[in-house]
Structure formats: structure tokens, C-alpha cells
Design a protein around this motif. Structure first.
Motif, PDB file in Angstrom:
ATOM      1  N   GLY A 125       0.788  -1.219   0.000  1.00 18.63           N
ATOM      2  CA  GLY A 125       0.000   0.000   0.000  1.00 18.63           C
ATOM      3  C   GLY A 125       0.822   1.271   0.000  1.00 18.63           C
ATOM      4  N   PHE A 126       0.122   2.364  -0.245  1.00 16.74           N
ATOM      5  CA  PHE A 126       0.718   3.691  -0.148  1.00 16.74           C
ATOM      6  C   PHE A 126      -0.378   4.677   0.194  1.00 16.74           C
ATOM      7  CE2 PHE A 126      -0.729   3.672  -4.521  1.00 16.74           C
ATOM      8  CZ  PHE A 126      -1.043   4.988  -4.822  1.00 16.74           C
ATOM      9  N   ARG A 127       0.045   5.836   0.583  1.00 15.10           N
ATOM     10  CA  ARG A 127      -0.922   6.894   0.882  1.00 15.10           C
ATOM     11  C   ARG A 127      -0.467   8.169   0.210  1.00 15.10           C
ATOM     12  NH1 ARG A 127       1.350   9.403   5.956  1.00 15.10           N
ATOM     13  NH2 ARG A 127       3.062   8.013   6.452  1.00 15.10           N
ATOM     14  N   ILE A 128      -1.409   9.065  -0.008  1.00 13.09           N
ATOM     15  CA  ILE A 128      -1.056  10.392  -0.492  1.00 13.09           C
ATOM     16  C   ILE A 128      -1.456  11.376   0.598  1.00 13.09           C
ATOM     17  CG2 ILE A 128      -1.134   9.831  -2.949  1.00 13.09           C
ATOM     18  CD1 ILE A 128      -3.893  11.093  -3.101  1.00 13.09           C
ATOM     19  N   VAL A 129      -0.559  12.278   0.898  1.00  8.46           N
ATOM     20  CA  VAL A 129      -0.781  13.216   2.004  1.00  8.46           C
ATOM     21  C   VAL A 129      -0.676  14.646   1.499  1.00  8.46           C
ATOM     22  CG1 VAL A 129       0.017  11.620   3.783  1.00  8.46           C
ATOM     23  CG2 VAL A 129       1.660  13.112   2.676  1.00  8.46           C
ATOM     24  N   HIS A 130      -1.366  15.518   2.194  1.00 14.07           N
ATOM     25  CA  HIS A 130      -1.420  16.932   1.834  1.00 14.07           C
ATOM     26  C   HIS A 130      -1.239  17.748   3.111  1.00 14.07           C
ATOM     27  CE1 HIS A 130      -3.091  20.708   0.282  1.00 14.07           C
ATOM     28  NE2 HIS A 130      -2.860  20.216  -0.926  1.00 14.07           N
ATOM     29  N   ASP A 131      -0.724  18.946   2.966  1.00 16.17           N
ATOM     30  CA  ASP A 131      -0.524  19.804   4.141  1.00 16.17           C
ATOM     31  C   ASP A 131      -1.834  20.183   4.815  1.00 16.17           C
ATOM     32  OD1 ASP A 131       2.209  19.726   3.800  1.00 16.17           O
ATOM     33  OD2 ASP A 131       2.276  21.605   2.661  1.00 16.17           O
ATOM     34  N   THR A 132      -2.892  20.382   4.022  1.00 21.19           N
ATOM     35  CA  THR A 132      -4.142  20.842   4.628  1.00 21.19           C
ATOM     36  C   THR A 132      -5.335  19.916   4.385  1.00 21.19           C
ATOM     37  OG1 THR A 132      -4.592  22.210   2.663  1.00 21.19           O
ATOM     38  CG2 THR A 132      -3.460  23.268   4.520  1.00 21.19           C
ATOM     39  N   LYS A 149      -7.223  15.985   3.681  1.00 16.32           N
ATOM     40  CA  LYS A 149      -7.097  14.658   4.290  1.00 16.32           C
ATOM     41  C   LYS A 149      -6.256  13.725   3.435  1.00 16.32           C
ATOM     42  CE  LYS A 149     -11.248  12.454   2.458  1.00 16.32           C
ATOM     43  NZ  LYS A 149     -12.425  11.697   2.794  1.00 16.32           N
ATOM     44  N   ALA A 150      -5.673  12.735   4.076  1.00 16.05           N
ATOM     45  CA  ALA A 150      -4.862  11.721   3.394  1.00 16.05           C
ATOM     46  C   ALA A 150      -5.778  10.689   2.757  1.00 16.05           C
ATOM     47  CB  ALA A 150      -3.922  11.056   4.387  1.00 16.05           C
ATOM     48  N   HIS A 151      -5.274  10.041   1.702  1.00 13.75           N
ATOM     49  CA  HIS A 151      -6.004   8.959   1.036  1.00 13.75           C
ATOM     50  C   HIS A 151      -5.080   7.749   0.985  1.00 13.75           C
ATOM     51  CE1 HIS A 151      -9.261  11.624  -0.258  1.00 13.75           C
ATOM     52  NE2 HIS A 151      -8.313  12.514  -0.482  1.00 13.75           N
ATOM     53  N   PHE A 152      -5.667   6.557   1.141  1.00 13.69           N
ATOM     54  CA  PHE A 152      -4.899   5.323   1.218  1.00 13.69           C
ATOM     55  C   PHE A 152      -5.274   4.403   0.067  1.00 13.69           C
ATOM     56  CE2 PHE A 152      -5.513   7.132   5.366  1.00 13.69           C
ATOM     57  CZ  PHE A 152      -4.239   7.095   5.918  1.00 13.69           C
ATOM     58  N   PHE A 153      -4.269   3.708  -0.487  1.00 10.37           N
ATOM     59  CA  PHE A 153      -4.477   2.791  -1.597  1.00 10.37           C
ATOM     60  C   PHE A 153      -3.715   1.503  -1.307  1.00 10.37           C
ATOM     61  CE2 PHE A 153      -4.574   7.137  -3.011  1.00 10.37           C
ATOM     62  CZ  PHE A 153      -5.726   7.206  -3.764  1.00 10.37           C
ATOM     63  N   CYS A 154      -4.276   0.352  -1.699  1.00  9.24           N
ATOM     64  CA  CYS A 154      -3.573  -0.906  -1.479  1.00  9.24           C
ATOM     65  C   CYS A 154      -3.997  -1.943  -2.507  1.00  9.24           C
ATOM     66  CB  CYS A 154      -3.806  -1.424  -0.065  1.00  9.24           C
ATOM     67  SG  CYS A 154      -5.511  -1.794   0.309  1.00  9.24           S
ATOM     68  N   SER A 155      -3.179  -2.992  -2.605  1.00  6.55           N
ATOM     69  CA  SER A 155      -3.442  -4.104  -3.520  1.00  6.55           C
ATOM     70  C   SER A 155      -2.680  -5.322  -3.016  1.00  6.55           C
ATOM     71  CB  SER A 155      -2.985  -3.754  -4.934  1.00  6.55           C
ATOM     72  OG  SER A 155      -3.090  -4.881  -5.780  1.00  6.55           O
ATOM     73  N   ASP A 156      -3.137  -6.496  -3.442  1.00  5.05           N
ATOM     74  CA  ASP A 156      -2.421  -7.729  -3.129  1.00  5.05           C
ATOM     75  C   ASP A 156      -1.167  -7.862  -3.986  1.00  5.05           C
ATOM     76  OD1 ASP A 156      -4.210  -8.674  -1.194  1.00  5.05           O
ATOM     77  OD2 ASP A 156      -5.543  -9.481  -2.732  1.00  5.05           O
ATOM     78  N   GLU A 157      -1.115  -7.117  -5.094  1.00 11.48           N
ATOM     79  CA  GLU A 157      -0.012  -7.233  -6.036  1.00 11.48           C
ATOM     80  C   GLU A 157       0.936  -6.045  -5.920  1.00 11.48           C
ATOM     81  OE1 GLU A 157      -1.150  -8.375 -10.001  1.00 11.48           O
ATOM     82  OE2 GLU A 157      -3.113  -8.991  -9.235  1.00 11.48           O
ATOM     83  N   GLN A 158       2.196  -6.347  -5.648  1.00 13.63           N
ATOM     84  CA  GLN A 158       3.202  -5.301  -5.469  1.00 13.63           C
ATOM     85  C   GLN A 158       3.371  -4.462  -6.741  1.00 13.63           C
ATOM     86  OE1 GLN A 158       7.181  -6.695  -4.638  1.00 13.63           O
ATOM     87  NE2 GLN A 158       7.695  -4.824  -3.557  1.00 13.63           N
ATOM     88  N   ILE A 159       3.361  -5.107  -7.917  1.00  7.60           N
ATOM     89  CA  ILE A 159       3.563  -4.377  -9.171  1.00  7.60           C
ATOM     90  C   ILE A 159       2.444  -3.362  -9.408  1.00  7.60           C
ATOM     91  CG2 ILE A 159       2.443  -6.104 -10.651  1.00  7.60           C
ATOM     92  CD1 ILE A 159       5.596  -4.155 -11.583  1.00  7.60           C
ATOM     93  N   VAL A 160       1.230  -3.703  -9.022  1.00  3.05           N
ATOM     94  CA  VAL A 160       0.092  -2.781  -9.181  1.00  3.05           C
ATOM     95  C   VAL A 160       0.322  -1.536  -8.339  1.00  3.05           C
ATOM     96  CG1 VAL A 160      -2.369  -2.468  -8.701  1.00  3.05           C
ATOM     97  CG2 VAL A 160      -1.561  -4.574  -9.770  1.00  3.05           C
ATOM     98  N   VAL A 161       0.751  -1.728  -7.106  1.00  2.00           N
ATOM     99  CA  VAL A 161       0.986  -0.598  -6.210  1.00  2.00           C
ATOM    100  C   VAL A 161       2.148   0.256  -6.716  1.00  2.00           C
ATOM    101  CG1 VAL A 161       1.686   0.062  -3.875  1.00  2.00           C
ATOM    102  CG2 VAL A 161      -0.057  -1.676  -4.209  1.00  2.00           C
ATOM    103  N   ARG A 162       3.218  -0.389  -7.165  1.00  2.53           N
ATOM    104  CA  ARG A 162       4.372   0.373  -7.680  1.00  2.53           C
ATOM    105  C   ARG A 162       3.981   1.224  -8.880  1.00  2.53           C
ATOM    106  NH1 ARG A 162       9.712  -3.494  -7.465  1.00  2.53           N
ATOM    107  NH2 ARG A 162       9.890  -3.509  -5.222  1.00  2.53           N
ATOM    108  N   GLU A 163       3.251   0.635  -9.826  1.00  2.00           N
ATOM    109  CA  GLU A 163       2.849   1.376 -11.020  1.00  2.00           C
ATOM    110  C   GLU A 163       1.888   2.512 -10.666  1.00  2.00           C
ATOM    111  OE1 GLU A 163       4.167   1.045 -14.112  1.00  2.00           O
ATOM    112  OE2 GLU A 163       5.519  -0.344 -13.106  1.00  2.00           O
ATOM    113  N   ARG A 164       0.983   2.257  -9.736  1.00  2.00           N
ATOM    114  CA  ARG A 164       0.046   3.300  -9.315  1.00  2.00           C
ATOM    115  C   ARG A 164       0.790   4.435  -8.619  1.00  2.00           C
ATOM    116  NH1 ARG A 164      -5.441   2.197  -8.271  1.00  2.00           N
ATOM    117  NH2 ARG A 164      -5.128   1.068 -10.187  1.00  2.00           N
TER     118      ARG A 164
END
Length: 107
Positions: free
Chosen positions: A32-39, A41-56
């Protein structure tokens, strides 16, 4: 006959100003990974496949990079074409004395 299923967008995230952060704890056991902003809210993304997460992650990082092309051009100006005298000198240097004689460039 196969009927295509219509896909409806549930919403979208304006990712301007967000940073991508790898996060193993988004969903334990998944990549998984998340995207964060100074002001915002954060958003979270995940997958069972590492390649999918890396490409995203790569695609998201590319999309969130702020680009100022005027700075890039000032730092790396486009090459200027050679002057007519410089072009003539280059062409003359590349010409053979005897055009009927083979050179290493002909092999």
C-alpha cells in the motif's frame, strides 16, 4: 451476445499538492501507499499485487509533480543551430580529399 457493463465514477480526488508515501501499514498483509497533503485529508491505496501498487505510485507521483517550464528552459536552453561559417567548416572537415577512396566510415 456480450453486453458491456457500465462503469460509474464514484468520485475523484484532486491530487494537486499531494505527496506519495509508501506505507506498509495501510492494510496489513497487502502492499500500500498513501497520499498526504498539508491541509487536506490523506487517502490510502492498497493491492495484493506489489507491481500494481508500484505502477500506481509512479503514475500518481508523475501526476502530482508541479512543472514550471519557464525554469526548465532557463536552466537548459534549446541548442542554437550552428552559424553558416561553423556549418561549412564542419562539412569541409568531414569531406574526403579523394572521394573515390574508402575510409573507416564506409565499413
Amino acid at each position: 451476445m456480450h453486453i458491456a457493463q457500465e462503469v460509474k465514477i464514484k468520485g475523484y480526488i484532486n491530487i494537486v499538492g499531494y505527496k506519495v508515501v509508501a506505507d506498509e501499514n495501510v492494510d496489513p498483509g497487502r502492499y500500500g501507499f498513501r497520499i498526504v497533503h498539508d491541509t487536506d485529508k490523506a487517502h490510502f491505496f492498497c493491492s495484493d499485487e506489489q507491481i500494481v501498487v508500484r505502477e500506481r505510485m509512479k503514475a500518481t507521483m508523475k501526476a502530482t509533480i508541479g512543472r514550471d517550464y519557464s525554469i526548465a528552459q532557463a536552466m537548459n536552453p534549446a541548442p542554437r543551430p550552428p552559424s553558416p561559417s561553423a556549418r561549412d567548416a564542419t562539412q569541409k572537415a568531414l569531406r574526403r580529399e579523394n572521394p573515390n577512396q574508402l575510409s573507416s566510415r564506409d565499413t
